[in-house]
Design an enzyme around this catalytic site. Sequence first.
Site, PDB file in Angstrom:
ATOM      1  N   CYS A 116      -1.213  -1.050   7.273  1.00 16.66           N
ATOM      2  CA  CYS A 116      -0.277  -0.033   7.447  1.00 16.66           C
ATOM      3  C   CYS A 116       0.158   0.588   8.928  1.00 16.66           C
ATOM      4  O   CYS A 116       1.005   0.823   9.193  1.00 16.66           O
ATOM      5  CB  CYS A 116      -0.940   0.807   6.431  1.00 16.66           C
TER       6      CYS A 116
ATOM      7  N   GLU B 195       1.485   3.411   1.853  1.00 18.55           N
ATOM      8  CA  GLU B 195       2.115   3.925   3.129  1.00 18.55           C
ATOM      9  C   GLU B 195       3.635   3.159   3.562  1.00 18.55           C
ATOM     10  O   GLU B 195       4.983   3.903   3.828  1.00 18.55           O
ATOM     11  CB  GLU B 195       0.881   3.415   4.775  1.00 18.55           C
TER      12      GLU B 195
ATOM     13  N   HIS C 109       0.557  -1.201   0.105  1.00 22.69           N
ATOM     14  CA  HIS C 109       0.055   0.079   0.327  1.00 22.69           C
ATOM     15  C   HIS C 109       0.771   1.058   0.182  1.00 22.69           C
ATOM     16  O   HIS C 109       2.043   1.446   0.180  1.00 22.69           O
ATOM     17  CB  HIS C 109      -0.840  -0.173   1.407  1.00 22.69           C
TER      18      HIS C 109
ATOM     19  N   ARG D 294     -10.535   5.893 -20.738  1.00 28.16           N
ATOM     20  CA  ARG D 294     -10.332   4.520 -20.887  1.00 28.16           C
ATOM     21  C   ARG D 294      -9.029   4.383 -20.241  1.00 28.16           C
ATOM     22  O   ARG D 294      -8.982   3.193 -19.536  1.00 28.16           O
ATOM     23  CB  ARG D 294      -9.608   4.606 -22.590  1.00 28.16           C
TER      24      ARG D 294
END
Length: 344
Positions: free
Chosen positions: A92, A55, A53, A190
């Site tokens: 996290c 963090e 993630h 897109r």
Amino acid sequence: MQELTDEQWMQRALEQARHGLGLTSPNPPVGAVIVRNNQVLGEGFHEKAGEAHAERRAIADAYARGNGHLLPGSTIYITLEPCSSVGRTGACTTAIIEEKIGRVVYGSTDPDMRHQGRADALLEAAGVSVCPGVLKDACDRFLRSWFHAVMTGRPWVTAKVATTLDGRMTRRQKFWLSGVDTLRYAHQLRLESDAILIGGNTLRTDDPALTIRTPLQTPSPRKKQPWRIVLTSNLLSLPPQARLFTDEYHKRTLVWEDVKDFRVLLNELYTRYGIVNLMLECGGRLLRRFLEDGLVNEWMQSISPMIGAGPDYVVPGDFLPDEFIFQREELIECGRDIIIRGIL
């Protein structure tokens, strides 16, 4: 150097988060920046579901820059409340506590009630100062499609239409309605989408590729071509030689026949395929059905400076059952065209 405010650092975290647009579904695109004494120690963004993630990427970046020893007592700015549960990656909050980061500033609150507020309690119990809600409106808007998917179990649906001044969707000859600049903008959409949906008639008439080719930004090498979804009333009527079935991305093409309940379809697109952002590039009749079912969240319309084109209207037929109020968020002069974008 003038010391930056929490809001300014959060804006930088949002800029990091934008790098993850179109890459992270079914996870949210999140950005993080770690700061000490008005200097960036590390920053990063979530790039793919199942991987680190934002963090943890910011912490890793701090170590890569030789700033790991400065993490204790620093401040981390995150666009979304840090996760507090263990999934394919570690929580996290655990990483923040282990690195002895002293202050956590975040923008949006996790919409999942199972996790909402847990990060605050865990961090504060470990002696970490927590400041939620900085640039909350901006972070919430940035994450609204993910919020919608989490809370409804359906993708955020954007209708993209190209029209003439008198509301036509086609020309008498087979030429694009939109100019080159507008087509690049459409390919940027897109790039930020997980899937594009059309009807069988569009497939038979236009033989579209529905791929990302000329977006405004250079795509990440990790960006997959969007899913290409075709809805049809007669599967056997679809031409087997169509590009969606024969090109190098044919495994990214999904076909549904005779769909009765669009809500059930959208739920399957989210739960089975992880589609959070769905763009409609269909004709007027299919678009009308999505409108009638109240399933269009966002509207993007490019208007070209011509009148008296082909026979197809944006929304054919009589009045819709309900009126939809358009809340404009963007008005863009795009070459010779005008683009309006907002929510319904």
